[in-house]
Enzyme design. Structure first.
Site, PDB file in Angstrom:
ATOM      1  N   LYS A   1       0.833  -1.225   0.000  1.00 18.56           N
ATOM      2  CA  LYS A   1       0.000   0.000   0.000  1.00 18.56           C
ATOM      3  C   LYS A   1       0.860   1.264   0.000  1.00 18.56           C
ATOM      4  O   LYS A   1       0.758   2.108   0.896  1.00 18.56           O
ATOM      5  CB  LYS A   1      -0.983  -0.032   1.164  1.00 18.56           C
ATOM      6  CG  LYS A   1      -1.913  -1.244   1.059  1.00 18.56           C
ATOM      7  CD  LYS A   1      -3.035  -1.237   2.048  1.00 18.56           C
ATOM      8  CE  LYS A   1      -3.951  -2.422   1.886  1.00 18.56           C
ATOM      9  NZ  LYS A   1      -3.356  -3.731   2.241  1.00 18.56           N
TER      10      LYS A   1
HETATM   11  O1  OMP Z   1      -5.037  -4.545  -0.087  1.00 19.59           O
HETATM   12  C1  OMP Z   1      -5.427  -5.541   0.539  1.00 19.59           C
HETATM   13  O2  OMP Z   1      -5.031  -6.660   0.273  1.00 19.59           O
HETATM   14  C2  OMP Z   1      -6.519  -5.359   1.509  1.00 19.59           C
HETATM   15  C3  OMP Z   1      -7.447  -4.376   1.211  1.00 19.59           C
HETATM   16  C4  OMP Z   1      -8.651  -4.337   1.908  1.00 19.59           C
HETATM   17  O3  OMP Z   1      -9.551  -3.564   1.607  1.00 19.59           O
HETATM   18  N1  OMP Z   1      -8.841  -5.220   2.921  1.00 19.59           N
HETATM   19  C5  OMP Z   1      -7.917  -6.168   3.278  1.00 19.59           C
HETATM   20  O4  OMP Z   1      -8.185  -6.975   4.175  1.00 19.59           O
HETATM   21  N2  OMP Z   1      -6.703  -6.189   2.613  1.00 19.59           N
HETATM   22  C6  OMP Z   1      -5.649  -7.150   3.021  1.00 19.59           C
HETATM   23  O5  OMP Z   1      -6.084  -8.464   2.702  1.00 19.59           O
HETATM   24  C7  OMP Z   1      -5.693  -9.395   3.728  1.00 19.59           C
HETATM   25  C8  OMP Z   1      -6.953  -9.976   4.345  1.00 19.59           C
HETATM   26  O6  OMP Z   1      -6.642 -10.978   5.248  1.00 19.59           O
HETATM   27  P1  OMP Z   1      -7.729 -11.987   5.888  1.00 19.59           P
HETATM   28  O7  OMP Z   1      -8.838 -11.150   6.419  1.00 19.59           O
HETATM   29  O8  OMP Z   1      -6.943 -12.683   6.954  1.00 19.59           O
HETATM   30  O9  OMP Z   1      -8.186 -12.921   4.783  1.00 19.59           O
HETATM   31  C9  OMP Z   1      -4.816  -8.589   4.675  1.00 19.59           C
HETATM   32  O10 OMP Z   1      -3.471  -8.695   4.244  1.00 19.59           O
HETATM   33  C10 OMP Z   1      -5.291  -7.162   4.504  1.00 19.59           C
HETATM   34  O11 OMP Z   1      -4.286  -6.218   4.781  1.00 19.59           O
END
Ligand code: OMP
Length: 271
Positions: free
Chosen positions: A96
């Site tokens: 990011k």
């Molecule tokens: O850019 C991202 O990947 C991201 C954007 C977003 O809106 N929400 C989000 O959860 N993420 C990322 O996606 C992953 C989600 O992880 P879980 O919720 O464990 O499946 C993490 O690494 C977050 O930082």
């Protein structure tokens, strides 16, 4: 990697799954902590056990930066392991980033040249000249935050600016940037009801969709309006897959969770 190569891989594996490598030393099986590099050993086992079921891996750099130089070395070993052993896999550095132009160029070099990731996530807040330096890299992809999965997405992203929601402005405006064909966008799985509107603006762009599993997003809802002609979706799950078990069977448990999502995806693709 080109978008065509990514689509070919999706069709071969009948999967558009991305596995998030968000490794927390407090959550991995304790026997790994005795090893020299527990994070890399964990990633290696997860990758070996799931690479046939997914098309992308997304290490979130926060989980590596938190452990200082050792964490960064684990990240480097992980991307090298992927590029050497599974070069067909699409890799995402979830960092990011985004800053004034010359700084963005250095961020892009760090992830595209030094670490050799296929893509990096970028925040759009600083605008065109903060994102275009990433777009200058051939066959690399810049994944820009559009509508994120968290509650705070409603603080700014859905607020109206000149009668249009900010995330809509981000999508529309970025289409005019130089090399915009290299852009992909983040849209959270928890915001499934927005996908139809988003597809009207960017019908063919790839969307990285985090938020299934631990955050409660639903794969079927996302696919209903999110799928494009060339599939156009990468659905990410991190904790739901990599922490399926805290015991020595963690890799097998990850395979089983990944398989569940892959089978669901295959059914959707066959419709
Ligand atoms: O850019 C991202 O990947 C991201 C954007 C977003 O809106 N929400 C989000 O959860 N993420 C990322 O996606 C992953 C989600 O992880 P879980 O919720 O464990 O499946 C993490 O690494 C977050 O930082």
């Amino acid at each position: 990697m080109t978008t065509t190569q990514l689509v070919t891989q999706i069709k071969q594996k009948k999967s558009f799954l991305c596995i998030g490598l968000d490794v927390d030393l407090n959550k991995i099986p304790s026997h790994l902590l005795e090893l020299d590099d527990p994070i890399f050993e964990f990633n290696k086992a997860i990758i070996d056990a799931t690479h046939h079921l997914c098309v992308a891996y997304k290490p979130n750099t926060a989980f590596y930066e938190a452990y200082g130089i050792k964490g960064w070395q684990s990240l480097e070993k992980t991307i090298t392991y992927l590029n050497t052993n599974y070069p067909e896999i699409f890799t995402i550095a979830d960092a990011k980033r985004g800053d004034i132009g010359n700084t963005s160029t250095m961020y892009a070099k760090a992830f595209f040249e030094d670490l050799a990731f296929d893509s990096v996530t970028v925040a759009p807040y600083m605008g065109k000249d903060s994102v275009e330096p990433f777009l200058a890299f051939k066959d690399k992809h810049t994944i820009m935050l559009a509508l994120t999965s968290n509650e705070g997405a409603f603080d700014f992203q859905t607020k109206k600016v000149d009668k249009k929601e900010l995330y809509i402005q981000v999508l529309e405006t970025s289409k005019n940037w130089k090399n915009s064909e290299s852009l992909m966008y983040v849209v959270g799985a928890t915001k499934a009801e927005y996908f139809a509107e988003i597809r009207k603006i960017i019908p063919n762009s790839f969307l990285l969709v985090p938020g299934v599993g631990a955050q409660g997003g639903n794969l079927q809802d996302v696919c209903k309006y999110g799928l494009s002609e060339n599939i156009g979706l990468l659905i990410n799950s991190s904790r739901g897959i990599i922490y399926a078990s805290k015991n020595k069977d963690y890799a097998l448990a990850a395979t089983q969770q990944a398989k569940k999502l892959q089978v669901e995806m295959e059914t959707i693709l066959n419709k």
